[in-house]
Design a protein around this motif. Structure first.
Motif, PDB file in Angstrom:
ATOM      1  N   THR A  38     -13.840  21.507  31.669  1.00 11.48           N
ATOM      2  CA  THR A  38     -13.999  20.628  32.833  1.00 11.48           C
ATOM      3  C   THR A  38     -13.634  21.382  34.103  1.00 11.48           C
ATOM      4  O   THR A  38     -12.793  22.283  34.095  1.00 11.48           O
ATOM      5  CB  THR A  38     -13.121  19.369  32.702  1.00 11.48           C
ATOM      6  OG1 THR A  38     -11.757  19.747  32.603  1.00 11.48           O
ATOM      7  CG2 THR A  38     -13.529  18.542  31.489  1.00 11.48           C
ATOM      8  N   THR A  78     -13.327  20.651  38.609  1.00 18.43           N
ATOM      9  CA  THR A  78     -13.131  19.582  39.590  1.00 18.43           C
ATOM     10  C   THR A  78     -13.941  19.845  40.850  1.00 18.43           C
ATOM     11  O   THR A  78     -13.890  20.946  41.413  1.00 18.43           O
ATOM     12  CB  THR A  78     -11.644  19.443  39.968  1.00 18.43           C
ATOM     13  OG1 THR A  78     -10.882  19.196  38.788  1.00 18.43           O
ATOM     14  CG2 THR A  78     -11.427  18.310  40.965  1.00 18.43           C
ATOM     15  N   GLN A  89     -13.619  15.148  37.863  1.00 19.73           N
ATOM     16  CA  GLN A  89     -13.819  16.200  36.876  1.00 19.73           C
ATOM     17  C   GLN A  89     -15.215  16.107  36.290  1.00 19.73           C
ATOM     18  O   GLN A  89     -15.747  15.014  36.087  1.00 19.73           O
ATOM     19  CB  GLN A  89     -12.774  16.103  35.762  1.00 19.73           C
ATOM     20  CG  GLN A  89     -11.372  16.510  36.214  1.00 19.73           C
ATOM     21  CD  GLN A  89     -10.425  16.630  35.047  1.00 19.73           C
ATOM     22  OE1 GLN A  89     -10.377  15.765  34.172  1.00 19.73           O
ATOM     23  NE2 GLN A  89      -9.654  17.718  35.029  1.00 19.73           N
TER      24      GLN A  89
END
Length: 349
Positions: free
Chosen positions: A44, A46, A51
């Motif tokens: 993941t 951001t 996210q």
């Protein structure tokens, strides 16, 4: 008596917060055959406070229409509701030609607008991202490795609130500076003699504020003529006139604001009436309105006829209109019994 006005503004700014992530898939041949609907996920990353993750489906996302294709999607990987964003998925060409395969929502944003992801797990992408057979024969696959770059632009809107970064600007003090110029008499080049008193002033200031003074100083007077005699005005009225010209405010004098009721029937002898006459003589429309505003507060059944006559004499149109309106609403019976007293009103109506 000044009238303060307020002007405010705000600005709404809508823009994208952009971020990118490169996803390298090594061992493509081993991932192939894992099954339709099965995916490999990136770590993941951001962007815009949310996210995200890239999902790669080596055998396609759905069996019915894309089993012959690899599928690539970008997914919202954190909690969020109605997250609006633009996306770009790029399969990187690993040959010197660098002919990348790009699927971009940024390019179509003006036509379709941002895409909305409703909840965690919502995705945007392509079921038929690339035909598997073509991919395996291309320079996009090198050393059993694929490289995918994803760019996300999260749409954010905000009010540009300048209050947080405002530098306070004080009210204009130009009037106080010009007022000091008048009081100190520094650089004065003209003297007015009024009722035995002398007032020093500046031709340029007087001419800038009054077309009557401009004509007198630059079209009529000799250049070396520094003395002007004013015979039709009291010193205190001329002082109030100068105060306005330099400071753009009414002089602070109790007599000016005193009710004219005690002067009836000689309203024309009040301070406000005399300054109104001076404002008319020297073509100062703002000062006229200030005087009209003061006189307006004294309109009554007993005074309206006298104030109307004053307004008519000095072309005080705002004051005259208010007098006529007051008369129409309050003096119907008075006209019948005292026609001579209200003859001016009768003529005006």
């Amino acid at each position: 008596m000044s009238i303060l006005s307020s002007r405010t503004s705000s600005r709404s700014v809508t823009e994208t917060v952009n971020g990118s992530h490169k996803f390298v898939i090594k061992g493509y041949s081993l991932a192939k055959g894992m099954g339709v609907g099965k995916h490999i996920a990136s770590e993941t990353f951001t962007v815009g406070g949310y996210q995200w993750a890239i999902y790669f489906y080596p055998d396609g996302k759905n069996p019915e229409d894309n089993s012959a294709y690899v599928s690539v999607f970008i997914a919202l990987a954190s909690e969020g509701t109605d997250v609006r964003a633009l996306f770009e998925l790029t399969l990187l060409d690993q040959s010197p030609n660098c002919k990348h395969k790009v699927h971009s929502h940024f390019d179509r944003s003006l036509e379709s607008g941002p895409y909305t992801l409703k909840y965690r797990g919502s995705m945007w992408g392509y079921k038929r991202f690339f035909k598997r057979a073509q991919l395996e024969a291309s320079s996009f696959l090198k050393d059993d490795c694929l490289k995918i770059n994803c760019t996300v632009g999260v749409v954010v809107s905000s009010i540009d609130c300048s209050k947080l970064t405002t530098i306070h600007v004080p009210e204009s003090d130009i009037g106080s500076h010009f007022g000091m110029l008048l009081e100190n008499e520094e650089g004065s080049d003209v003297t007015f003699s009024v009722g035995g008193e002398r007032f020093h002033a500046h031709k340029l200031v007087m001419a800038a504020r009054s077309t009557a003074f401009e004509t007198e100083f630059f079209n009529s007077m000799e250049e070396d003529d520094r003395d002007v005699v004013v015979t039709d005005m009291e010193p205190k009225v001329f002082k109030a006139l100068l105060h306005f010209i330099y400071r753009d405010t009414l002089i602070e004098d109790e007599e000016f604001f005193m009710s004219s009721s005690s002067f009836l029937p000689s309203i024309s002898e009040t301070f406000a009436a005399k300054l109104l006459a001076a404002a008319e003589k020297y073509d100062l429309p703002r000062l006229k309105l200030m005087c009209e505003s003061v006189l307006c507060k004294d309109i009554s059944i007993d005074s309206v006829a006298y104030i109307l006559a004053l307004a008519d004499r000095y072309h005080a149109t705002e004051l005259k209109a208010i007098c006529l309106q007051f008369s129409a609403e309050n003096l119907v019976g008075e006209f019948v019994y005292f026609p001579r007293k209200y003859s001016q009103l009768l003529l005006s109506l």
